[in-house]
Design a protein around this motif. Structure first.
Motif, PDB file in Angstrom:
ATOM      1  N   CYS A 112       0.812  -1.225   0.000  1.00 36.09           N
ATOM      2  CA  CYS A 112       0.000   0.000   0.000  1.00 36.09           C
ATOM      3  C   CYS A 112       0.846   1.276   0.000  1.00 36.09           C
ATOM      4  N   GLU A 113       2.177   1.143   0.151  1.00 33.31           N
ATOM      5  CA  GLU A 113       3.121   2.259   0.076  1.00 33.31           C
ATOM      6  C   GLU A 113       3.092   3.168   1.298  1.00 33.31           C
ATOM      7  N   ARG A 114       2.445   2.715   2.343  1.00 33.79           N
ATOM      8  CA  ARG A 114       2.505   3.482   3.598  1.00 33.79           C
ATOM      9  C   ARG A 114       3.918   3.431   4.169  1.00 33.79           C
ATOM     10  N   PHE A 115       4.585   2.285   4.014  1.00 29.63           N
ATOM     11  CA  PHE A 115       5.917   2.100   4.580  1.00 29.63           C
ATOM     12  C   PHE A 115       6.997   2.208   3.499  1.00 29.63           C
ATOM     13  N   VAL A 116       8.146   2.724   3.884  1.00 36.04           N
ATOM     14  CA  VAL A 116       9.313   2.784   3.011  1.00 36.04           C
ATOM     15  C   VAL A 116      10.387   1.871   3.590  1.00 36.04           C
TER      16      VAL A 116
END
Length: 926
Positions: free
Chosen positions: A222-226
């Motif tokens: 979901c691209e919340r985390f890098v």
């Protein structure tokens, strides 16, 4: 802390230097001496020899910012997250510290130096790595709800089905907040707990039940985390059967992408918004007049195209600076592919003129501070990009012609659609977009592209690309030599060719033995040796080893593992045994020939860089006893004048009798001193630097000459003591070896003298045959060639007159088909162009007519059809006539309404095909 990209890079390196890590400069994107890799694709790649024990590291703790390139995602570049070129920050422990210190360093840097909020940091570990879990939880203090466990696919590093080091990894992820997520988890706090995820993943590992997490987690898409940092713990050695045993000295390999770190620290939504990319994107916007990130200026499609141009221009500039030039194979092929992809998207932005050189200039301006070679090679980079841009238009036209050839020569019954393979070849090799192939096919031939087949070919290509980035491919240990327990072989052969020593090991058929007798092939290890082991392109020494009871003729000398020198040869007299005191004698004249050629390669390298430019980099060499060859990167073939200039410069330095001196230093110091170190030998803790400078009369053998050197390179080979000993250097020729690489070959010393004698004898022989003195041979040959050219022109004119007469005779054989004039006949033409000329002549004479001419050309029947415009309006179509007639010859073809051609596979059916034209004309009229 200053969060600019350059500051992040320097701060990372300084952080680890303060913790006793040696800063290693970035290696080239072309992996040194590693044929298993297309590009340097990770920070640990240059250090593989250290991890494998093949070389001794200059220090057990290392740090670097490594230029890296991966081809896997080329076709995805343009979105907001994919890159081909990136910079990998890393710290490495080679048998020094392990998990505890690696974790502490990572946490201290992220939350201390970088100032990231601890509560936003999440950690992942392997399902079974309780040690790493406990360090993060008990020592660092991260709560259990922010430590997630994953399986092999996410948190295990190592060879798949190969032999080599392996181990679990631990990753640091930065939480950008629920509002940053996309898809099902956007703007929600729905998180799956670590315990819930662990249950699912253990069921998947133990029972094969696929895990399907219902909530967000660090590895969620979901691209919340890098994913900010990956810590690899190499603690096992895996054999070919997959059995893992603990390594005696575990190691650490870590990697943090600079671009991702910049996005996090600068608070940007993606890497393209950071200061690493904005100057390049701004340059694209100035050229196009477009605005990046504006909904009113093309929106997402415009932004996508701008990102493609910016990213590919950056990657291409660094690749070219590191010695890659466009070609149709391997590294050069990848470079060509990304340049042409950038050009295609530039055209979508309205850039129908050359623009890539300007964007490359912006790249150089932005990154020259970190990588000075970009500025040093500025003119060459711009030249290469400019040439490739010019070639794109030519290639585009060629691809168009190839497509039309496919469509006109494929048998009609086989031509249901344009195959995915044909479309892929046109796209992959010629840069011809499948969308354009489909457009031409539909508009002119009523055929569409098999996109499923095309996509399958593209996926196969991606798999091949992924395979090219396996960094464990050659990490096998040569156990036969290690089992000798012979230790390190001392080499003392730079200034002598004879030595007293002792036999420490004997191998026969790969097995360690205590003795060997006459006639047996053996490999011998000595305590110390003056035999040079093959390396740096120079062949290994030959000679003889004399013991108390026997003699061994040494045919070759190699170093199969770090520090071990092996003498390969045959026992020619008596026997030898472990512990024997022996005398080693190198074949001195053979060594001197190889040394002349090795010094010759250094002279050539320096001369090439002087004549062609500083972009020239060694890509391989061979310093044999008879000749030398030198491989280097360059954009095109050398002209004869350039070859002569290189040869003249090298020989002028030979006549100057420059002193050839050498000294040992660390690799880092050698590079700082200005030594070239581009290729081949993997450099250990101490390197040898060879300098050619000053005159021999002023030199201090083995010392350090402070005159400006003509040549200054890291090199472990043997050399002459002064360039005058090279004798003469004669360039034999220069050629392409593919992949944007050139090869120049030359001879020196005795071989050069022999060549002069042979060529002189040859000239004298030719002089006698032509009955002309040597100084008049060129004029005599020019006269002969002029006479030959005149004869060829007369013959061609005779053929043209004959074909014109043949065409005139066909005017008397015009047939009437329902009021239409038809000429259909076999001709004596030997090419399609001649048939076209005959057809044009007949159309001109007949005003209104259908012409069908045939000939057997190179064993294949060919037909050319023509229809005058007035008959096209009545329904006749040259392409349809050619296509249907060709079916009778087992072929196919087609073309435009007024002109077409077709081919077949049955020459004996050519007459029947032409006879059928009258019926095809009648059918067309009806």
């Amino acid at each position: 802390m200053d969060t600019a990209g350059d500051s992040i890079r320097s701060s990372f390196i300084r952080f680890f230097e303060e913790r006793e890590h040696l800063h290693m400069p970035s290696a080239s994107l072309i992996p040194a001496g590693d044929p298993t890799l297309l590009f340097t694709s990770a920070g640990m790649v240059p250090f593989k020899p250290f991890f494998m024990g093949e070389q001794t590291p200059p220090r057990r703790r290392l740090t670097s910012c490594q230029k890296s390139f991966r081809t896997t995602d080329i076709d995805e570049v343009g979105d907001h997250k994919h890159l081909t070129f990136f910079e990998m920050l890393g710290n490495f422990s080679i048998g020094d510290y392990f998990k505890q210190d690696a974790v502490a360093f990572a946490w201290d840097l992220c939350t201390g130096l970088f100032g990231l909020e601890p509560e936003r940091m999440y950690v992942t570990v392997h399902l079974d790595d309780d040690e790493a879990y406990d360090i993060w939880h008990d020592e660092i203090g991260i709560p259990p709800e922010r430590i997630y466990r994953y399986g092999n696919s996410d948190n295990w590093w190592g060879p798949a089905g190969l032999e080599g080091p392996t181990g679990p990894c631990s990753e640091l992820h930065y939480d950008g907040g629920a509002e940053k997520g996309i898809g099902q988890h956007r703007e929600t706090d729905e998180m799956m707990t670590p315990d819930e995820l662990t249950v699912l993943l253990r069921r998947e590992a133990n029972e094969g039940i696929p895990a399907d997490p219902g909530g967000c987690h660090p590895n969620c898409d979901c691209e919340r985390f890098v994913e900010l940092w990956n810590l690899v713990f190499m603690q096992f050695y895996q054999d070919l059967d997959g059995v893992r045993t603990p390594l005696p000295a575990p190691s650490v390999d870590t990697g943090m992408g600079l671009e991702r770190a910049a996005a996090v620290l600068q608070g940007k939504p993606n890497v393209y918004e950071t200061d690493l990319f904005r100057p390049i994107i701004d340059a694209v916007c100035r050229l196009t007049g477009r605005e990046y990130g504006s909904d009113s200026d093309g929106g997402a499609d415009t932004d996508y195209a701008i990102r493609v141009v910016a990213e590919h221009a950056r990657a291409a500039s660094v690749l070219i600076s590191d010695g890659v030039v466009p070609s149709n194979s391997e590294r050069g092929y990848v470079l060509r592919r990304i340049i042409r992809r950038a050009i295609r998207y530039g055209r979508q932005l309205g850039l129908d003129h050359a623009f890539m050189t300007d964007v490359a200039g912006a790249v150089i301006d932005r990154f020259a501070v970190a990588y000075p070679a970009l500025d040093e090679n500025r003119d060459f980079i711009r030249r290469v990009v400019g040439i490739e841009e010019e070639r794109f238009a030519e290639t585009f036209e060629r691809g168009n012609n190839i497509l039309r050839n496919i469509l006109t020569t494929t048998p009609a019954e086989e031509l249901q659609y344009i195959s995915g393979n044909d479309a892929f070849v046109l796209y992959d090799t010629y840069g011809f977009p499948p969308e354009l192939v489909d457009e031409i096919g539909r508009r002119e031939y009523g055929l569409s592209v098999d996109m499923d087949g095309f996509n399958a070919e593209m996926e196969a290509k991606r798999e091949r690309d992924r395979a090219g980035h396996q960094v464990t491919g050659s990490m096998e240990i040569v156990t036969a030599y290690e089992n000798l327990s012979a230790g390190h072989t001392a080499f003392d052969g730079y200034y002598q060719t004879s030595i007293e020593s002792r036999i420490l090991g004997i191998l026969r058929d790969g097995e360690a033995v205590g003795q060997a007798t006459r006639g047996q092939q053996v490999e011998i290890v000595l305590a110390e040796t003056c035999f040079y082991a093959e390396g740096g392109g120079q062949v290994g020494d030959a000679g003889i080893i004399i013991g108390p009871n026997g003699r061994v003729r040494i045919e070759d000398t190699q170093s199969p593992v770090a520090g071990l020198i092996v003498h390969r040869g045959k026992v020619v007299e008596g026997d030898i045994a472990l512990g024997d005191a022996v005398t080693g004698q190198v074949e001195a004249e053979r060594r001197l020939d190889a040394s002349r050629n090795h010094s010759g390669t250094h002279l050539l390298h320096a001369a090439l860089r002087s004549i062609l430019g500083p972009h020239v980099r060694q890509a391989g060499s061979l310093c044999d006893t008879g000749r030398l060859r030198f491989d280097f990167n360059h954009v095109g073939a050398m002209t004869p004048d350039e070859q002569l200039s290189v040869q003249s410069l090298a020989n002028s330095k030979i006549r100057e009798n420059l002193a050839v001196t050498a000294h040992e230093t660390t690799y880092a110091d050698a590079v700082r001193e200005g030594a070239l170190a581009f290729f081949g030998d993997r450099y250990g803790d101490v390197v040898r630097v060879v300098r050619m400078a000053g005159s021999n009369s002023d030199s201090n053998p083995g010392g350090h000459d402070h005159a400006e050197p003509f040549s200054f390179e890291v090199c472990g080979g043997t050399h002459v003591h002064a360039t005058g000993q090279v004798g003469t250097l004669v360039v034999l020729g220069e050629s392409s070896i593919g992949g944007g690489m050139r090869r120049i070959e030359a001879i020196t010393g005795r071989a050069a003298e022999e060549l002069v004698v042979q060529q002189s004898a040859t000239l004298q022989a030719i002089s006698q045959k032509l009955q002309a003195p040597v100084h008049e041979l060129e004029a005599r040959l020019d006269a002969y060639m002029a006479d030959t050219d005149a004869l060829r022109r007369r013959l061609a004119e005779t053929e043209r007159v004959g074909l014109r007469a043949e065409a005139e005779s066909l005017l008397g054989r015009v047939r009437d088909v329902d009021g239409v004039k038809l000429v259909a006949s076999v001709t004596s033409a030997n090419n399609v162009e001649s048939m076209r000329e005959m057809g044009d002549y007949l159309k001109q004479k007949l005003d209104s007519a259908v012409v069908a001419l045939g000939a057997v050309i190179d064993g294949s029947p060919m037909i050319v059809t023509m229809v005058t415009p007035d008959l096209v309006s009545r329904g006749l179509h040259a392409g349809n006539i050619a296509r249907d007639a060709a079916k009778l010859m087992g072929g196919g073809g087609g073309g435009r309404p007024e002109t077409a051609q077709a081919g077949g596979r049955q020459p004996d059916r050519l007459g029947a095909a032409l006879d059928a034209v009258s019926g095809l004309v009648r059918d067309g009229l009806n």
